[in-house]
Scaffold this active site. Structure first.
Site, mmCIF file in Angstrom:
data_model
loop_
_atom_site.group_PDB
_atom_site.id
_atom_site.type_symbol
_atom_site.label_atom_id
_atom_site.label_comp_id
_atom_site.label_asym_id
_atom_site.label_seq_id
_atom_site.Cartn_x
_atom_site.Cartn_y
_atom_site.Cartn_z
ATOM 1 N N ARG A 26 -1.245 20.883 78.799
ATOM 2 C CA ARG A 26 -1.059 22.325 78.871
ATOM 3 C C ARG A 26 -1.718 23.044 80.051
ATOM 4 N NH1 ARG A 26 -2.207 27.169 75.485
ATOM 5 N NH2 ARG A 26 -0.276 28.336 75.642
ATOM 6 N N LYS A 28 -1.229 22.538 82.917
ATOM 7 C CA LYS A 28 -0.255 22.648 84.013
ATOM 8 C C LYS A 28 0.307 24.058 84.150
ATOM 9 C CE LYS A 28 1.190 17.855 83.616
ATOM 10 N NZ LYS A 28 1.729 17.409 82.317
ATOM 11 N N CYS A 50 -36.940 44.544 83.270
ATOM 12 C CA CYS A 50 -36.535 43.590 82.231
ATOM 13 C C CYS A 50 -37.437 43.730 81.012
ATOM 14 C CB CYS A 50 -36.630 42.171 82.786
ATOM 15 S SG CYS A 50 -36.496 40.902 81.509
ATOM 16 N N CYS A 53 -39.680 40.342 80.455
ATOM 17 C CA CYS A 53 -40.705 39.849 81.380
ATOM 18 C C CYS A 53 -42.113 40.154 80.832
ATOM 19 C CB CYS A 53 -40.515 40.488 82.765
ATOM 20 S SG CYS A 53 -39.325 39.608 83.814
ATOM 21 N N ASN A 75 -37.116 40.348 66.883
ATOM 22 C CA ASN A 75 -36.096 41.132 67.593
ATOM 23 C C ASN A 75 -36.218 42.619 67.229
ATOM 24 O OD1 ASN A 75 -33.595 42.168 68.618
ATOM 25 N ND2 ASN A 75 -32.688 40.129 68.425
ATOM 26 N N ASP A 76 -36.242 43.470 68.266
ATOM 27 C CA ASP A 76 -36.361 44.906 68.021
ATOM 28 C C ASP A 76 -35.112 45.474 67.348
ATOM 29 O OD1 ASP A 76 -38.888 44.995 69.288
ATOM 30 O OD2 ASP A 76 -37.933 45.069 71.265
ATOM 31 N N HIS A 112 -38.443 35.178 85.229
ATOM 32 C CA HIS A 112 -37.166 35.866 84.973
ATOM 33 C C HIS A 112 -35.943 35.072 85.456
ATOM 34 C CE1 HIS A 112 -34.802 39.572 84.311
ATOM 35 N NE2 HIS A 112 -34.217 39.375 85.483
ATOM 36 N N ASN A 152 -27.425 32.333 73.693
ATOM 37 C CA ASN A 152 -26.219 32.819 74.361
ATOM 38 C C ASN A 152 -26.553 32.945 75.828
ATOM 39 O OD1 ASN A 152 -24.761 33.179 71.935
ATOM 40 N ND2 ASN A 152 -25.719 35.169 71.601
ATOM 41 N N GLY A 158 -21.857 37.245 75.853
ATOM 42 C CA GLY A 158 -22.451 38.364 75.124
ATOM 43 C C GLY A 158 -23.946 38.506 75.303
ATOM 44 N N SER A 160 -27.140 39.932 76.766
ATOM 45 C CA SER A 160 -27.309 41.248 77.381
ATOM 46 C C SER A 160 -28.528 41.319 78.299
ATOM 47 C CB SER A 160 -27.364 42.335 76.307
ATOM 48 O OG SER A 160 -28.333 42.021 75.342
ATOM 49 N N HIS A 163 -32.825 37.378 81.585
ATOM 50 C CA HIS A 163 -34.079 36.625 81.451
ATOM 51 C C HIS A 163 -33.838 35.491 80.452
ATOM 52 C CE1 HIS A 163 -38.642 36.665 81.738
ATOM 53 N NE2 HIS A 163 -38.360 35.678 80.901
ATOM 54 N N HIS A 165 -33.563 33.254 77.608
ATOM 55 C CA HIS A 165 -34.094 33.382 76.243
ATOM 56 C C HIS A 165 -33.069 32.902 75.237
ATOM 57 C CE1 HIS A 165 -31.555 36.989 76.402
ATOM 58 N NE2 HIS A 165 -31.625 37.021 75.083
ATOM 59 N N GLN A 167 -32.433 32.833 70.660
ATOM 60 C CA GLN A 167 -32.716 33.615 69.470
ATOM 61 C C GLN A 167 -32.869 32.687 68.275
ATOM 62 O OE1 GLN A 167 -30.537 37.253 68.719
ATOM 63 N NE2 GLN A 167 -29.347 37.004 70.595
ATOM 64 N N HIS A 295 -28.582 18.031 65.318
ATOM 65 C CA HIS A 295 -27.900 17.894 66.601
ATOM 66 C C HIS A 295 -27.787 19.264 67.243
ATOM 67 C CE1 HIS A 295 -25.036 18.465 63.302
ATOM 68 N NE2 HIS A 295 -24.337 19.198 64.142
ATOM 69 N N GLU A 316 -5.342 30.491 67.808
ATOM 70 C CA GLU A 316 -6.632 29.933 67.420
ATOM 71 C C GLU A 316 -7.267 30.732 66.279
ATOM 72 O OE1 GLU A 316 -5.501 30.485 70.412
ATOM 73 O OE2 GLU A 316 -5.719 28.657 71.574
ATOM 74 N N GLN A 322 -7.521 25.246 69.254
ATOM 75 C CA GLN A 322 -6.576 24.492 70.099
ATOM 76 C C GLN A 322 -7.240 24.293 71.448
ATOM 77 O OE1 GLN A 322 -4.846 25.945 72.889
ATOM 78 N NE2 GLN A 322 -3.555 24.169 73.299
HETATM 79 O O1 LIG Z 1 0.192 31.270 75.748
HETATM 80 P P1 LIG Z 1 -0.612 32.181 76.621
HETATM 81 O O2 LIG Z 1 -0.348 33.640 76.370
HETATM 82 O O3 LIG Z 1 -0.517 31.817 78.077
HETATM 83 O O4 LIG Z 1 -2.134 31.909 76.204
HETATM 84 C C1 LIG Z 1 -2.895 32.671 75.320
HETATM 85 O O5 LIG Z 1 -2.528 32.462 73.969
HETATM 86 C C2 LIG Z 1 -2.677 31.133 73.452
HETATM 87 C C3 LIG Z 1 -2.363 31.132 71.985
HETATM 88 O O6 LIG Z 1 -3.206 31.971 71.242
HETATM 89 C C4 LIG Z 1 -4.084 30.577 73.717
HETATM 90 O O7 LIG Z 1 -4.107 29.204 73.397
HETATM 91 C C5 LIG Z 1 -4.514 30.767 75.168
HETATM 92 O O8 LIG Z 1 -5.864 30.385 75.317
HETATM 93 C C6 LIG Z 1 -4.327 32.245 75.559
HETATM 94 O O9 LIG Z 1 -4.698 32.449 76.901
HETATM 95 O O1 LIG Z 2 -28.559 39.846 70.057
HETATM 96 P P1 LIG Z 2 -27.831 40.125 71.338
HETATM 97 O O2 LIG Z 2 -28.134 39.119 72.415
HETATM 98 O O3 LIG Z 2 -27.993 41.532 71.802
HETATM 99 O O4 LIG Z 2 -26.296 39.976 70.952
HETATM 100 C C1 LIG Z 2 -25.505 38.838 71.169
HETATM 101 O O5 LIG Z 2 -25.806 37.791 70.243
HETATM 102 C C2 LIG Z 2 -25.585 38.089 68.866
HETATM 103 C C3 LIG Z 2 -25.832 36.830 68.066
HETATM 104 O O6 LIG Z 2 -24.973 35.768 68.424
HETATM 105 C C4 LIG Z 2 -24.174 38.633 68.610
HETATM 106 O O7 LIG Z 2 -24.097 39.114 67.288
HETATM 107 C C5 LIG Z 2 -23.824 39.772 69.576
HETATM 108 O O8 LIG Z 2 -22.483 40.150 69.394
HETATM 109 C C6 LIG Z 2 -24.073 39.299 71.002
HETATM 110 O O9 LIG Z 2 -23.773 40.327 71.924
#
Ligand SMILES: O=P(O)(O)O[C@H]1O[C@H](CO)[C@@H](O)[C@H](O)[C@H]1O
Ligand SMILES: O=P(O)(O)O[C@H]1O[C@H](CO)[C@@H](O)[C@H](O)[C@H]1O
Lengths: 347, 347
Positions: A26, A28, A50, A53, A75-76, A112, A152, A158, A160, A163, A165, A167, A295, A316, A322
């Site tokens: 796919r 391709k 930051c 920091c 976490n605040d 940082h 993350n 996501g 934000s 630095h 880190h 969670q 793991h 998906e 997928q």
């Molecule tokens: O088929 P499209 O629009 O190119 O692709 C989009 O929808 C598909 C089906 O939800 C996903 O697998 C792809 O990741 C998304 O970019």
């Molecule tokens: O806690 P953060 O870094 O502000 O927020 C990030 O991680 C969280 C936990 O996975 C998610 O719920 C938030 O949507 C994401 O933006």
């Protein structure tokens, strides 16, 4: 299995019991969709704006100590609170339960700009020691049944604050993903009197088709049932229910494979590679859980380049995960990447 | 339940049997993370570079007819193929199965700029008629056990062409999400001798706390267990296993509520609102499925504004889905938005 791997097929995730659809042909298709911005800006080692920091004041008004080692704090803006009043709610088909918990932030380093692949192995080792302490301490609280350690990395995932880190969200109930894995571990343990993940690892070590790196105590591989394009798993060779059971030597080997794997990730597209990573361990519910084998899994969103990610959307969300390249192809690509971080390459 | 809704809690999704974590207080945290670009460009009604516009040549070399009605064709880069050789693979803990299927693209309108909220109800009705035809035709193929109709709208949701269109992926096996719902429908049907979703809908219609719009035959509501910030569901009042059983009048009412709901969505942040939407219907496996009650669900990613989305990352990937505002708050916001599309507002 050449012929098989060229055609659409489903693979079973033995850890969750769920199937993933694989469409090897796919990639391709031409991509005219959204491209991501890549931030190639070099970060300073200290940023006075930051809130992670050392010495800086956070959004809550609290001030960080001048920490020199990995540092954790509550976490605040926690999604879970310790003093949530206990309450159940049942009204016909509407069911809810109050949920107590604690959310913490873990700064990996005072610096940082130091992401995991750029840290020294000894310093990553200190992060793991702090994870151990937190898993133990939070898990020991009578009302905490599960401790989720995760990171993350990158705005695309996501995050934000750049630095480095992670969670930790610790809570009263065992979350869905962990429950699924628990069921699968237990089934195999009861049927075979052996560990599910250890048995799987033995098979992978024999075939050597999906292994990215290996050291004395750990293996990093692309699981047969990977969903994200370059998804990987770090598995300890010994069946340990959680990270607190790692010996000193094993802890250092864990640190080393984390550095090795995240270095390869950065080298894939020569950027600070975004991902969400998480450690799945035995629930802290007071049971023994001999069936559990901890793991660490990495879910990176990028697919084609530093700017084109895989979207887990329509199909998906409503049907099945997928993927567009095979696990074997991804493993092969990662395995063949250099072991030295591209930014340290002076040629 | 005021006090309850101010504190973190879990809610049960009765359709999947899975829990979602709700943290109502959490949008108070400041957002310094990634913001999305908003494309406010007005699209032309015809674009000679668009491979979905009538008369244009696609990437595959095929040429679209000068279609005047909703138009469907087999995806040039299908994730599923009709001629996948049948093959099963089992090697210890590695399990895979070949998967046959058909992927189609459904252009909603010949007009390059007409998204669902901007189309006339009669024209949306024609899209639904085409969906019916496809569900029936694909479902009738002996090897097709499930037909997933969906739309990815907006670049944020991985849509790679702005010409309003959806997709249909039909396949040999019943996907995970649908299997989960099937189990829950069946359980309730066997235990209560009544429909799960109908019983839920009756409760919602009594409470009226989460209803966004309603007409004679359909209700659009924010489900009690919604995951995405402004997630909604369109539910027919009659228990119908699939869209082919809709009467003419009901089909028109379906078209009307789709227009009404997507108009409110666009009016939330005065942009063409991104989402993935999908219709869950009974599997086409030859069984009767009296327990099934079809519904259309919308998963929109935006949370705070037109540029700040909710990231389903670390905790959500490894543990549980988590949301930051309550379903009741979201429903209330949507309910109070104007019914006329902001772009048609001439004041
Ligand atoms: O088929 P499209 O629009 O190119 O692709 C989009 O929808 C598909 C089906 O939800 C996903 O697998 C792809 O990741 C998304 O970019
Ligand atoms: O806690 P953060 O870094 O502000 O927020 C990030 O991680 C969280 C936990 O996975 C998610 O719920 C938030 O949507 C994401 O933006």
């Amino acid at each position: 299995n050449e012929q098989f791997n060229k055609n659409p097929h489903r693979r079973l995730n033995i850890l969750t019991g769920e199937w993933v659809l694989v469409s090897p042909h796919r990639t391709k298709r031409p991509w005219q969709g959204k491209t991501e911005e890549v931030n190639k800006e070099q970060l300073p080692s200290y940023d006075n704006k930051c809130y992670l920091c050392p010495g800086n004041t956070r959004a809550s008004g609290d001030t960080n100590p001048e920490y020199q080692q990995p540092y954790s704090f509550v976490n605040d803006f926690s999604a879970l609170l310790q003093d949530s009043p206990k309450k159940d709610f049942e009204d016909g088909l509407l069911l809810a339960k109050s949920e107590k918990g604690i959310c913490k932030v873990v700064c990996f380093s005072p610096n940082h700009s130091l992401t995991l692949p750029l840290m020294k192995v000894e310093d990553i080792n200190k992060v793991i020691l702090l994870w151990k302490e937190e898993y133990k301490g939070l898990g020991a609280l009578h009302y905490i049944k599960h401790v989720q350690i995760f990171e993350n990395k990158g705005g695309m995932m996501g995050c934000s604050n750049p630095h480095p880190h992670g969670q930790i969200w610790a809570q009263e109930s065992v979350p869905e993903e962990v429950t699924k894995k628990g069921v699968q571990f237990k089934k195999h343990w009861d049927n075979k009197k052996s560990g599910l993940l250890g048995d799987y690892l033995a098979q992978e070590l024999k075939q050597r088709e999906r292994i990215v790196i290996e050291n004395q105590h750990f293996v990093a591989l692309v699981p047969f049932w990977a969903v994200w394009p370059y998804e990987t798993m770090i598995i300890p060779k010994r069946k340990l229910r959680d990270i607190t059971h790692l010996s000193e030597e094993e802890t250092m080997a864990f640190a080393s494979i984390v550095k090795g794997l995240t270095t390869k990730y950065d080298n894939l597209f020569n950027i600070s590679f975004p991902y969400s990573a998480g450690i799945h361990q035995a629930p802290t519910d007071g049971e023994e859980h001999p069936e559990w084998h901890f793991h660490m899994t990495f879910y990176p969103p990028l697919l084609r380049s530093s700017t084109v990610k895989k979207f887990m959307v329509g199909y998906e969300m409503f049907a099945n995960p997928q993927r567009d390249i095979t696990a074997e192809e991804a493993a092969n690509t990662l395995k063949n990447l250099p072991d030295v971080h591209y930014s340290l390459n002076t040629i």
